[in-house]
Scaffold this motif. Structure first.
Motif, PDB file in Angstrom:
ATOM      1  N   PRO A  12       0.799  -1.235   0.000  1.00  0.00           N
ATOM      2  CA  PRO A  12       0.000   0.000   0.000  1.00  0.00           C
ATOM      3  C   PRO A  12       0.829   1.280   0.000  1.00  0.00           C
ATOM      4  CG  PRO A  12      -0.950  -1.598   1.505  1.00  0.00           C
ATOM      5  CD  PRO A  12       0.355  -2.174   1.053  1.00  0.00           C
ATOM      6  N   HIS A  13       1.969   1.292   0.691  1.00  0.00           N
ATOM      7  CA  HIS A  13       2.742   2.536   0.755  1.00  0.00           C
ATOM      8  C   HIS A  13       3.314   2.908  -0.612  1.00  0.00           C
ATOM      9  CE1 HIS A  13       6.162  -0.319   1.203  1.00  0.00           C
ATOM     10  NE2 HIS A  13       6.874   0.645   0.647  1.00  0.00           N
ATOM     11  N   GLN A  14       3.581   1.910  -1.464  1.00  0.00           N
ATOM     12  CA  GLN A  14       4.046   2.210  -2.817  1.00  0.00           C
ATOM     13  C   GLN A  14       2.912   2.743  -3.681  1.00  0.00           C
ATOM     14  OE1 GLN A  14       6.217  -0.911  -4.760  1.00  0.00           O
ATOM     15  NE2 GLN A  14       7.694  -1.135  -3.091  1.00  0.00           N
ATOM     16  N   ILE A  15       1.731   2.205  -3.499  1.00  0.00           N
ATOM     17  CA  ILE A  15       0.579   2.653  -4.284  1.00  0.00           C
ATOM     18  C   ILE A  15       0.257   4.113  -3.991  1.00  0.00           C
ATOM     19  CG2 ILE A  15      -1.910   2.314  -4.610  1.00  0.00           C
ATOM     20  CD1 ILE A  15      -1.395  -0.667  -4.274  1.00  0.00           C
ATOM     21  N   ARG A  16       0.480   4.535  -2.770  1.00  0.00           N
ATOM     22  CA  ARG A  16       0.200   5.930  -2.413  1.00  0.00           C
ATOM     23  C   ARG A  16       1.130   6.907  -3.130  1.00  0.00           C
ATOM     24  NH1 ARG A  16      -3.509   6.184   1.496  1.00  0.00           N
ATOM     25  NH2 ARG A  16      -3.855   4.308   2.763  1.00  0.00           N
ATOM     26  N   LEU A  17       2.236   6.410  -3.671  1.00  0.00           N
ATOM     27  CA  LEU A  17       3.146   7.271  -4.421  1.00  0.00           C
ATOM     28  C   LEU A  17       2.534   7.733  -5.742  1.00  0.00           C
ATOM     29  CD1 LEU A  17       6.515   5.334  -3.904  1.00  0.00           C
ATOM     30  CD2 LEU A  17       5.691   7.341  -2.657  1.00  0.00           C
ATOM     31  N   PHE A  18       1.473   7.056  -6.192  1.00  0.00           N
ATOM     32  CA  PHE A  18       0.830   7.418  -7.451  1.00  0.00           C
ATOM     33  C   PHE A  18      -0.188   8.548  -7.282  1.00  0.00           C
ATOM     34  CE2 PHE A  18       1.654   2.728  -8.242  1.00  0.00           C
ATOM     35  CZ  PHE A  18       2.842   2.965  -8.913  1.00  0.00           C
ATOM     36  N   GLY A  19      -0.297   9.090  -6.082  1.00  0.00           N
ATOM     37  CA  GLY A  19      -1.230  10.187  -5.845  1.00  0.00           C
ATOM     38  C   GLY A  19      -2.318   9.800  -4.869  1.00  0.00           C
ATOM     39  N   GLU A  20      -3.103  10.778  -4.496  1.00  0.00           N
ATOM     40  CA  GLU A  20      -4.184  10.561  -3.538  1.00  0.00           C
ATOM     41  C   GLU A  20      -5.230   9.620  -4.130  1.00  0.00           C
ATOM     42  OE1 GLU A  20      -6.042  10.845   0.091  1.00  0.00           O
ATOM     43  OE2 GLU A  20      -4.092  11.645  -0.528  1.00  0.00           O
ATOM     44  N   ALA A  55       1.292   7.533 -15.407  1.00  0.00           N
ATOM     45  CA  ALA A  55       0.283   6.850 -16.224  1.00  0.00           C
ATOM     46  C   ALA A  55      -0.583   5.917 -15.385  1.00  0.00           C
ATOM     47  CB  ALA A  55       0.954   6.059 -17.343  1.00  0.00           C
ATOM     48  N   VAL A  56      -0.502   6.066 -14.058  1.00  0.00           N
ATOM     49  CA  VAL A  56      -1.247   5.196 -13.150  1.00  0.00           C
ATOM     50  C   VAL A  56      -2.124   6.038 -12.231  1.00  0.00           C
ATOM     51  CG1 VAL A  56      -1.098   3.441 -11.352  1.00  0.00           C
ATOM     52  CG2 VAL A  56       0.594   3.488 -13.173  1.00  0.00           C
ATOM     53  N   ILE A  65      -5.453   1.824 -12.089  1.00  0.00           N
ATOM     54  CA  ILE A  65      -5.835   1.983 -13.487  1.00  0.00           C
ATOM     55  C   ILE A  65      -4.610   2.461 -14.269  1.00  0.00           C
ATOM     56  CG2 ILE A  65      -7.331   3.179 -15.127  1.00  0.00           C
ATOM     57  CD1 ILE A  65      -8.853   1.290 -13.380  1.00  0.00           C
ATOM     58  N   PHE A  66      -4.269   1.742 -15.344  1.00  0.00           N
ATOM     59  CA  PHE A  66      -3.118   2.084 -16.181  1.00  0.00           C
ATOM     60  C   PHE A  66      -3.606   2.742 -17.474  1.00  0.00           C
ATOM     61  CE2 PHE A  66      -1.739  -1.341 -13.466  1.00  0.00           C
ATOM     62  CZ  PHE A  66      -0.411  -1.053 -13.177  1.00  0.00           C
ATOM     63  N   SER A  67      -3.183   3.977 -17.705  1.00  0.00           N
ATOM     64  CA  SER A  67      -3.578   4.666 -18.934  1.00  0.00           C
ATOM     65  C   SER A  67      -2.583   4.446 -20.066  1.00  0.00           C
ATOM     66  CB  SER A  67      -3.730   6.169 -18.674  1.00  0.00           C
ATOM     67  OG  SER A  67      -2.510   6.731 -18.222  1.00  0.00           O
ATOM     68  N   ASP A  68      -1.344   4.077 -19.722  1.00  0.00           N
ATOM     69  CA  ASP A  68      -0.316   3.809 -20.734  1.00  0.00           C
ATOM     70  C   ASP A  68       0.635   2.772 -20.148  1.00  0.00           C
ATOM     71  OD1 ASP A  68       1.126   3.936 -23.054  1.00  0.00           O
ATOM     72  OD2 ASP A  68       2.233   5.742 -22.499  1.00  0.00           O
ATOM     73  N   PHE A  69       0.882   1.691 -20.872  1.00  0.00           N
ATOM     74  CA  PHE A  69       1.666   0.599 -20.310  1.00  0.00           C
ATOM     75  C   PHE A  69       2.076  -0.364 -21.417  1.00  0.00           C
ATOM     76  CE2 PHE A  69      -2.713  -0.652 -20.519  1.00  0.00           C
ATOM     77  CZ  PHE A  69      -2.677  -1.956 -20.989  1.00  0.00           C
ATOM     78  N   ILE A  70       2.994  -1.249 -21.080  1.00  0.00           N
ATOM     79  CA  ILE A  70       3.341  -2.384 -21.936  1.00  0.00           C
ATOM     80  C   ILE A  70       3.247  -3.637 -21.074  1.00  0.00           C
ATOM     81  CG2 ILE A  70       5.121  -3.514 -23.316  1.00  0.00           C
ATOM     82  CD1 ILE A  70       6.275  -0.758 -23.907  1.00  0.00           C
ATOM     83  N   PHE A  71       2.378  -4.546 -21.461  1.00  0.00           N
ATOM     84  CA  PHE A  71       2.243  -5.800 -20.731  1.00  0.00           C
ATOM     85  C   PHE A  71       2.970  -6.903 -21.491  1.00  0.00           C
ATOM     86  CE2 PHE A  71      -0.369  -9.764 -20.125  1.00  0.00           C
ATOM     87  CZ  PHE A  71       0.211 -10.106 -18.908  1.00  0.00           C
TER      88      PHE A  71
END
Length: 212
Positions: free
Chosen positions: A20-28, A59-60, A40-46
């Motif tokens: 969870p602490h890493q996910i919070r780095l993507f914004g509130e 992009a997340v 949610i990924f708006s731009d990625f390579i899977f």
């Protein structure tokens, strides 16, 4: 950035681990409920061979931050998946929705708050990227999917939710449902209360019993 050990549930939907602490780095995040996080990924390579998702942090979007490291990742748009896997029948642009789908979205826009408008559009995009069809309005605020009718949805303005019923008994969904489910006259009902419910809703809908 790279996420490893990614399990693909279906096109544009994955499971993986991230604290969870890493996910919070993507914004509130939009919410902080339950155990599972939603990204949610708006731009990625899977990379399905290496089981990795490569992406940039901007992009997340974090829809939900849970208490555990379990994460559901979801593509913001299924256009790439649709082009490569679904052919010309897949629809991901709102302008390309059928008349019934557009009528559903118009009702949602008129009667539900913004977070449910976002959830409804995201849900319908994900469904149409995997299954061509069109919603048919019923007598009130209910819409059934045509031609198969393996799911139908009711717009519920008073409680600001979508009520969705899928074909098949509750026991058919118990092992995979990540939303509360209950019996609906031999079929299975669940609710969508916001964008964070969409990945689990899509998983349930596409586990519905289809006509042969």
């Amino acid at each position: 950035m790279t996420v490893t050990n990614v399990a693909e549930i279906e096109k544009g939907l994955w499971k993986f681990k991230m604290p969870p602490h890493q996910i919070r780095l993507f914004g509130e995040p939009k919410s902080n409920v339950g155990e599972r996080s939603i990204l949610i990924f708006s731009d990625f390579i899977f990379d399905p061979i290496e089981k990795k998702i490569h992406f940039e942090a901007d992009a997340v979007t974090a829809l939900n931050v849970g208490t555990l490291a379990d994460v559901l990742g979801m593509s913001a748009t299924s256009e790439l998946d649709a082009k490569s896997n679904q052919g010309s029948n897949a629809r991901t642009s709102q302008d390309d929705f059928g008349s019934g789908d557009r009528r559903f979205l118009e009702m949602v826009k008129a009667e539900l708050p913004p977070h449910m408008q976002e959830a409804s559009l995201l849900l319908l995009k994900e469904i149409r990227a995997r299954s061509s069809g069109d919603l048919k309005k019923g007598m009130s605020r209910n819409f059934s999917d045509t031609p198969d009718n393996f799911w139908y949805v009711i717009v519920q303005p008073r409680i600001e939710q979508l009520s969705i019923t899928v074909r098949g008994p509750v026991g058919h969904f118990e092992n995979l449902a990540n939303l509360p489910i209950k019996d609906d006259r031999g079929n299975t009902l669940f609710k969508v209360t916001g964008p964070e419910d969409v990945p689990a809703a899509v998983e349930i809908i596409f586990h519905a019993i289809r006509k042969s």
